[in-house]
Enzyme design. Structure first.
Site, short mmCIF file in Angstrom:
data_model
loop_
_atom_site.label_atom_id
_atom_site.label_comp_id
_atom_site.label_asym_id
_atom_site.label_seq_id
_atom_site.Cartn_x
_atom_site.Cartn_y
_atom_site.Cartn_z
N ALA A 59 -47.83 2.34 171.78
CA ALA A 59 -47.66 1.27 172.76
C ALA A 59 -47.01 1.80 174.02
O ALA A 59 -46.30 2.80 174.01
CB ALA A 59 -46.81 0.15 172.15
N GLY A 60 -47.24 1.10 175.12
CA GLY A 60 -46.61 1.45 176.39
C GLY A 60 -47.59 1.81 177.48
O GLY A 60 -47.32 1.55 178.66
N ASP A 62 -50.97 0.73 177.69
CA ASP A 62 -51.70 -0.50 178.05
C ASP A 62 -50.86 -1.70 177.64
O ASP A 62 -51.06 -2.31 176.59
CB ASP A 62 -53.06 -0.52 177.37
N ASN A 108 -38.02 6.41 180.61
CA ASN A 108 -38.40 5.12 181.16
C ASN A 108 -37.33 4.09 180.85
O ASN A 108 -36.66 4.13 179.83
CB ASN A 108 -39.77 4.68 180.61
N GLY A 111 -38.28 -2.00 180.72
CA GLY A 111 -37.74 -3.32 180.42
C GLY A 111 -38.79 -4.34 180.03
O GLY A 111 -38.68 -5.53 180.41
N PHE A 112 -39.79 -3.92 179.26
CA PHE A 112 -40.83 -4.85 178.77
C PHE A 112 -41.47 -5.63 179.92
O PHE A 112 -41.64 -6.85 179.86
CB PHE A 112 -40.25 -5.83 177.75
N ASN A 167 -41.35 -4.55 167.55
CA ASN A 167 -40.61 -3.50 168.25
C ASN A 167 -39.16 -3.94 168.43
O ASN A 167 -38.83 -4.70 169.34
CB ASN A 167 -41.27 -3.22 169.59
N SER A 170 -36.66 -0.67 171.33
CA SER A 170 -36.62 -0.27 172.72
C SER A 170 -35.17 -0.27 173.20
O SER A 170 -34.44 -1.23 172.97
CB SER A 170 -37.44 -1.22 173.60
N ASN A 172 -34.26 -0.54 176.25
CA ASN A 172 -34.22 -1.09 177.60
C ASN A 172 -34.10 -2.61 177.68
O ASN A 172 -34.18 -3.19 178.76
CB ASN A 172 -35.47 -0.63 178.37
N THR A 173 -33.93 -3.27 176.53
CA THR A 173 -33.67 -4.71 176.49
C THR A 173 -32.32 -4.92 175.82
O THR A 173 -32.15 -4.54 174.65
CB THR A 173 -34.77 -5.45 175.71
N LYS A 206 -41.24 -1.00 164.19
CA LYS A 206 -40.99 0.22 164.94
C LYS A 206 -39.50 0.40 165.14
O LYS A 206 -38.82 -0.49 165.67
CB LYS A 206 -41.70 0.18 166.30
N ASN A 235 -39.16 5.29 168.11
CA ASN A 235 -39.23 4.94 169.53
C ASN A 235 -38.58 6.03 170.38
O ASN A 235 -38.28 7.12 169.89
CB ASN A 235 -38.55 3.58 169.74
N THR A 236 -38.32 5.71 171.65
CA THR A 236 -37.65 6.66 172.54
C THR A 236 -36.18 6.79 172.15
O THR A 236 -35.62 5.95 171.45
CB THR A 236 -37.75 6.19 174.00
N GLY A 286 -43.10 13.04 170.56
CA GLY A 286 -43.29 14.47 170.73
C GLY A 286 -44.53 15.04 170.08
O GLY A 286 -44.67 16.26 170.00
N SER A 308 -46.77 10.15 175.65
CA SER A 308 -46.24 10.98 176.73
C SER A 308 -47.01 12.28 176.90
O SER A 308 -47.18 12.77 178.03
CB SER A 308 -44.76 11.28 176.48
#
Length: 345
Positions: A59-60, A62, A108, A111-112, A167, A170, A172-173, A206, A235-236, A286, A308
């Site tokens: 994911a990410g 599209d 990144n 932030g969704f 998910n 993440s 970023n939320t 995830k 995830n990241t 990775g 990535s």
């Protein structure tokens, strides 16, 4: 160099988020040829899904399900779109996407950012049927009940995707990763299980790579208790390895790509040890070569995902990974992907 890989090289020369948008537009507009048939040794089955090969798109890329027809032509065994939230949201302020070219990584803090559940559902209702499509669910930044957002996504997308990913990892939320604690996870997964109401669509979870082995084991047990069909690991990361050389290395957000490789493998091994074959695992983080995909499978993964690495290697990477993976399986005497994964136990 293939034309698609040349395009990827040109996109690397411009602003990362602009390049991302142009890549989506190109995948929508350019009539790509169908990929050649996959080597039969790559066929596999994950959580009831029959995959022509075990190499998926994470994911990410599209986020809104806009380019599924183009993505279906790149040779992936499955394609995951999103993350989508119930309400549209703009995401975090720009700049929020950074290439770490010297490290072959990405940071990144998007932030969704997405167009919301209704637009996403409309696109999935007209999705291509020649590829397995997953929908990655997120929660709105300002929602007071994040679990309710995941339930809303699950219900609205019923029948529109081949699987759904929850998910909760993440970075970023605000508050999202807190859902990986046992009490919050039991509440979330219990409500999702109730909302499924007999729907056979597989639900994946995830998780983050920034977890201890004990925390991973807790998540595995909670997933089994609440009928989660597979775990996506991972995830990241919020970690910043000392080896990073890019001037962007101190940017806030989630780190992905080659610098995530070791941490993602560590998390995968912890999940494999805790699961003992009871829960299918999908490895991400990775994955950039056939050798790395094979290493994840030998560590217990039923399939892999990447994103990535496409930024640095171009879309031709998918075919190269599949070719090399098939060669590695045969060289070690395996006749299927699942056989190689089982040998890890």
């Amino acid at each position: 160099m293939a034309l698609s890989d040349l395009g990827a090289a040109l996109l690397r020369r411009i602003d990362p988020e602009l390049a991302h948008g142009l890549a989506i537009r190109a995948l929508q507009a350019i009539p790509l040829p169908a990929p050649p048939a996959d080597d039969p040794i790559l066929r596999t089955r994950v959580a009831g899904l029959d995959l022509p090969n075990p190499v998926g798109l994470a994911a990410g890329l599209d986020k809104n399900g806009e380019a599924l027809r183009g993505l279906a032509r790149l040779g992936f065994g499955f394609v995951e779109c999103g993350s989508v939230t119930p309400l549209p949201q703009a995401g975090n302020p720009k700049p929020r996407l950074f290439r770490l070219s010297e490290d072959r990584g990405v940071i990144n803090r998007m932030g969704f950012n997405n167009l919301g559940l209704e637009a996403f559902a409309a696109r999935l209702s007209d999705r291509p049927r020649n590829v397995i499509v997953g929908a990655n669910l997120g929660a709105n930044k300002d929602t007071e009940d994040k679990a309710a957002d995941y339930v809303a996504g699950l219900i609205r997308l019923r029948g529109l995707s081949d699987y759904v990913t929850v998910n909760v990892s993440s970075p970023n939320t605000p508050g999202l990763r807190a859902l990986q604690g046992r009490a919050a996870l039991d509440d979330l997964l219990g409500r999702l299980n109730e909302a499924r109401a007999g729907d056979p669509t597989p639900v994946f979870l995830k998780v983050a790579p920034d977890l201890t082995a004990d925390e991973v084991a807790l998540i595995v047990e909670a997933s089994l208790d609440h009928r989660i069909d597979a775990l996506i690991v991972s995830n990241t990361t919020l970690d910043r390895p000392d080896s990073l050389r890019s001037p962007h290395r101190a940017e806030a957000g989630g780190l992905s790509g080659a610098p995530l490789k070791a941490r993602a493998m560590e998390a995968l091994r912890a999940a494999a040890a805790a699961g003992g074959g009871r829960l299918p695992l999908i490895a991400v983080g990775g994955v950039d070569s056939g050798a790395e995909a094979y290493a994840r499978i030998r560590a217990g993964a039923a399939a892999v995902q990447l994103y990535s690495a496409l930024i640095y290697e171009g879309p031709g990477l998918v075919a190269r990974i599949k070719r090399d993976l098939a060669d590695l399986l045969r060289a070690d005497g395996f006749s299927t992907v699942s056989e190689a994964a089982l040998a890890a136990r």
